[in-house]
Enzyme design. Structure first.
Site, PDB file in Angstrom:
ATOM      1  N   GLY A 262      47.718   4.737 133.347  1.00 27.99           N
ATOM      2  CA  GLY A 262      48.709   5.298 132.439  1.00 27.99           C
ATOM      3  C   GLY A 262      48.081   6.170 131.374  1.00 27.99           C
ATOM      4  O   GLY A 262      46.885   6.095 131.092  1.00 27.99           O
ATOM      5  N   VAL A 263      48.921   7.006 130.752  1.00 36.67           N
ATOM      6  CA  VAL A 263      48.437   7.948 129.761  1.00 36.67           C
ATOM      7  C   VAL A 263      48.173   7.231 128.440  1.00 36.67           C
ATOM      8  O   VAL A 263      48.841   6.258 128.095  1.00 36.67           O
ATOM      9  CB  VAL A 263      49.451   9.092 129.566  1.00 36.67           C
ATOM     10  CG1 VAL A 263      50.733   8.599 128.922  1.00 36.67           C
ATOM     11  CG2 VAL A 263      48.854  10.233 128.765  1.00 36.67           C
ATOM     12  N   GLY A 264      47.165   7.700 127.690  1.00 42.22           N
ATOM     13  CA  GLY A 264      46.878   7.143 126.378  1.00 42.22           C
ATOM     14  C   GLY A 264      45.435   6.740 126.216  1.00 42.22           C
ATOM     15  O   GLY A 264      44.631   6.810 127.155  1.00 42.22           O
ATOM     16  N   GLU A 288      50.000   9.541 137.791  1.00 42.86           N
ATOM     17  CA  GLU A 288      50.846  10.548 137.138  1.00 42.86           C
ATOM     18  C   GLU A 288      49.993  11.598 136.439  1.00 42.86           C
ATOM     19  O   GLU A 288      50.344  12.773 136.418  1.00 42.86           O
ATOM     20  CB  GLU A 288      51.721   9.894 136.075  1.00 42.86           C
ATOM     21  CG  GLU A 288      52.668   8.874 136.578  1.00 42.86           C
ATOM     22  CD  GLU A 288      53.320   8.161 135.422  1.00 42.86           C
ATOM     23  OE1 GLU A 288      54.542   8.271 135.311  1.00 42.86           O
ATOM     24  OE2 GLU A 288      52.621   7.511 134.640  1.00 42.86           O
ATOM     25  N   ASN A 378      58.270   4.343 122.545  1.00 45.65           N
ATOM     26  CA  ASN A 378      58.031   5.380 123.547  1.00 45.65           C
ATOM     27  C   ASN A 378      59.138   5.289 124.593  1.00 45.65           C
ATOM     28  O   ASN A 378      60.301   5.351 124.275  1.00 45.65           O
ATOM     29  CB  ASN A 378      56.645   5.213 124.180  1.00 45.65           C
ATOM     30  CG  ASN A 378      55.531   5.435 123.191  1.00 45.65           C
ATOM     31  OD1 ASN A 378      55.462   6.465 122.546  1.00 45.65           O
ATOM     32  ND2 ASN A 378      54.650   4.462 123.057  1.00 45.65           N
ATOM     33  N   GLY A 382      56.444   6.435 133.804  1.00 44.32           N
ATOM     34  CA  GLY A 382      56.337   6.121 135.230  1.00 44.32           C
ATOM     35  C   GLY A 382      55.720   4.777 135.500  1.00 44.32           C
ATOM     36  O   GLY A 382      55.410   4.454 136.653  1.00 44.32           O
TER      37      GLY A 382
END
Length: 501
Positions: A262-264, A288, A378, A382
Site C-alpha cells: 500500500g501507499v505511504g 496499485e 482517508n 484498493g
C-alpha cells in the site's frame, strides 16, 4: 488534425455548475493540474457573485492538492469518488459539506460504465504527447493509468493537458487494456505475469470529442514520505522475517510470490525491508503503486518486474525512471486500475497483500479510514481489493500513536473496512500476530500478546476477561470505552472498565 489550444483559464470557463468531471491520474500523480488551479479560482469568483458552482469529481484513486484540496476549500465539489487522502478535502467532508463515496478502486471504472454515477460531462486527461492517426487521437499517458480508457470513451467532451514536464517516452510504460463489460458473462483478463501486457501503449479517443488542449509544464505534486523511523523499521523487519519463515515452512514457494504494498511511509519502509533481506529471493511486484523503494530495488535487481497503476514517487525518482527508460520499459508496466486491482488476477497470481491500518481490534477486524467512527481520515483505496483476494493478507500499524495516548489495538474497531474473515496477519513494531487457523479467542490472545503496546496489554486482557462469554466475547457497554475516554480526556488509558459495566 490540429486541436484548439486553450489556456487553463479558457478551459475552466467551459465547465458548468453541476458538471461531472472524470480525470486521469492515480494518487497525486498524472492528475490534470492546470485547469483545476483556474477552476478553483473561478468557483471563488462565482460564489462571491452569489452564484452556485460545484462539480462532481471522479478519479482512479486519490488526487492532488490542486484537484481535491483547493477545490474543496473553494466549496466547489458537489460529489467525489472513489478515494482521498487530502487534508483540506477531509476537513470539508467531516463538516458534511461534500457528498463523498469511499469506494473500492477496482470497482470505479465498471461503475462508471454501468451508469451508476450518471453522465460524465468531461474527461480531463494529462498526456505526455498525442497524435491523430488512423482516425483516432492517440493520447500517451504520463506517470499513472487510473480509469482513463473508460472515461475517454464515456465522456461527452474531452480536454487534454499536455504536460511537458513528463518525458514523451513514458508511453512505453503503459498497457491501456479495457475489459469487455456488460456486467455479466465477462471474459477473463488475460494477464499471466506481473509484467505481461495485453493492451496498447496509448488511449484511443474520438477526435470529435476533444474540445481543446492545454499546454503546461507542471511537476507532479508529489509527496515525500517520512523517513524510516523505529516504528516503520521494526514493522518492515517483522514482515520480512514472517515471510521468510512462511517460505521455510513451504507456505510460500522458494521462488517467492508477487508483492503488493500500500501507499505511504509504512508501505515504503516495508518494501525497503523486503528488498534488503538477504533471505528473500528476487521477487516481482503486482500492486496499485510503486514508490521510491520499489524503483530503488528494481535498479538494484532485487525486484525483477513490477506492475502498478501509478508511479507514486518523488519528482527526483520519476526523473530517474525517465533517465533509464530502456530498462524500465522492459520491467515496469503501468495499468488501468481495474486491471491492477482485479480480484481474479490478484488471486490467480498469488499476490501477498501488505496494507496499512489505522486500528485493528483484538479479533482481527481492521479500520483504515475513520477516526473514532465518525471522522474521515482517508479511505479504503484498493486495500480491500488486495487483502480480500491475496494469497496472504497482512496489515501493519504502529501499536500506539500520539505519544502513547492512542492504542492501535482496541477491543472493537469503531469502523470496519476489512473484516476478521479476510485478515490473515497483523504486524506492529511489537511483533506479528498470525491469525490463520485460529478461532476468535486465540486470535485475541495472539494480537494482545504479540502486537499491543505493553502499556495497553493489561487493559486489553481485562476487556477479554470481562466480555460476555460466547464464540466472540464482547461487552456492548465496554467495547468502545477506550475510544470514549480518548474523546473525553484526550487519552485512551483509562484506569479500568468498571464505569462501563
Amino acid at each position: 488534425m490540429a486541436f484548439t489550444i486553450l489556456t487553463a483559464a479558457e478551459a475552466a470557463a467551459l465547465i458548468k455548475d453541476g458538471d461531472n468531471m472524470a480525470l486521469s491520474g492515480f494518487t497525486p500523480n498524472a492528475n490534470p493540474k492546470a485547469i483545476f488551479r483556474e477552476l478553483s479560482k473561478r468557483a471563488i469568483r462565482e460564489h462571491e457573485a452569489g452564484k452556485p458552482f460545484a462539480v462532481g469529481i471522479f478519479t482512479g484513486a486519490s488526487s492532488c492538492q490542486s484537484v481535491e484540496g483547493d477545490m474543496a476549500a473553494a466549496h466547489a465539489i458537489k460529489f467525489r469518488a472513489p478515494f482521498s487522502t487530502n487534508e483540506d478535502f477531509r476537513k470539508h467532508v467531516n463538516l458534511e459539506e461534500i457528498d463523498y463515496e469511499d469506494m473500492h478502486l477496482g470497482h470505479m471504472a465498471e461503475r462508471l460504465r454501468h451508469g451508476f454515477y450518471g453522465t460524465m460531462d468531461w474527461a480531463v486527461i494529462e498526456v505526455s504527447d498525442y497524435e491523430v492517426k488512423d482516425g483516432e487521437c492517440r493520447a500517451y499517458l504520463t506517470s499513472a493509468g487510473g480509469i482513463v480508457t473508460t472515461i475517454a470513451r464515456l465522456a461527452k467532451r474531452v480536454i487534454l493537458e499536455h504536460n511537458r514536464f513528463h518525458n514523451p517516452n513514458s508511453r512505453f510504460l503503459h498497457d491501456t487494456y479495457e475489459p469487455e463489460d456488460n456486467g455479466w458473462n465477462r471474459k477473463p483478463i488475460p494477464v499471466l505475469t506481473p509484467y505481461h501486457r495485453v493492451g496498447k501503449d496509448y488511449v484511443a479517443i474520438d477526435p470529435s470529442k476533444i474540445v481543446g488542449v492545454i499546454e503546461s509544464n507542471i511537476p507532479e505534486e508529489a509527496r515525500a514520505f517520512k523517513a524510516v523511523d523505529e516504528f516503520t523499521a521494526a514493522m518492515g523487519h517483522h514482515v520480512a522475517e514472517f515471510l521468510v519463515a512462511d517460505m521455510k515452512k513451504g507456505h510460500i514457494p522458494p521462488q517467492f510470490l508477487p508483492i503488493q504494498s500500500g501507499v505511504g511511509a509504512t508501505g515504503n519502509a516495508v518494501l525497503a525491508a523486503l528488498g534488503g533481506n538477504a533471505n528473500i529471493p528476487r521477487f516481482n511486484v503486482y500492486s496499485e503503486v510503486v514508490q521510491d523503494a520499489a524503483i530503488h530495488w528494481m535498479l538494484e535487481g532485487k525486484i525483477i518486474d513490477a506492475s502498478a497503476t501509478a508511479m507514486t514517487v518523488t519528482n527526483e525518482c520519476l526523473k530517474q525512471v525517465y533517465d533509464n527508460m530502456d530498462y524500465f520499459s522492459q520491467h515496469l508496466t503501468i495499468r488501468q486500475s481495474e486491471i491492477a486491482n482485479s480480484p481474479e488476477v490478484i488471486r490467480r497470481l498469488g499476490v501477498i497483500a501488505l496494507n496499512t491500518a489505522i486500528e485493528c481490534d483484538i479479533y482481527g477486524n481492521e479500520n483504515s479510514s475513520h477516526i473514532c467512527g465518525s471522522k474521515l481520515m482517508n479511505g479504503i483505496g484498493g486495500s480491500c481489493d488486495y487483502e480480500r483476494n491475496g494469497y496472504i493478507s497482512v496489515f501493519t500499524t504502529p501499536s500506539i500513536a500520539k505519544g502513547g495516548k492512542i492504542s492501535a489495538i482496541v477491543p472493537m474497531c469503531t469502523h470496519v473496512d476489512s473484516t476478521e474473515h479476510d485478515v490473515d496477519v497483523i504486524v506492529t513494531e511489537q511483533g506479528v500476530a498470525d491469525l490463520r487457523g485460529k478461532g476468535p479467542r486465540r486470535r485475541a490472545e495472539e494480537i494482545i500478546e504479540n502486537c499491543a503496546h505493553p502499556e495497553y496489554k493489561p487493559l486489553l486482557r481485562e476487556y477479554l476477561r470481562i466480555a460476555d462469554k460466547g464464540h466472540e466475547p464482547q461487552s456492548m457497554t465496554a467495547a468502545f470505552a477506550m475510544h470514549d475516554t480518548l474523546m473525553k480526556k484526550g487519552d485512551m488509558r483509562l484506569t479500568d472498565f468498571s464505569e462501563y459495566l
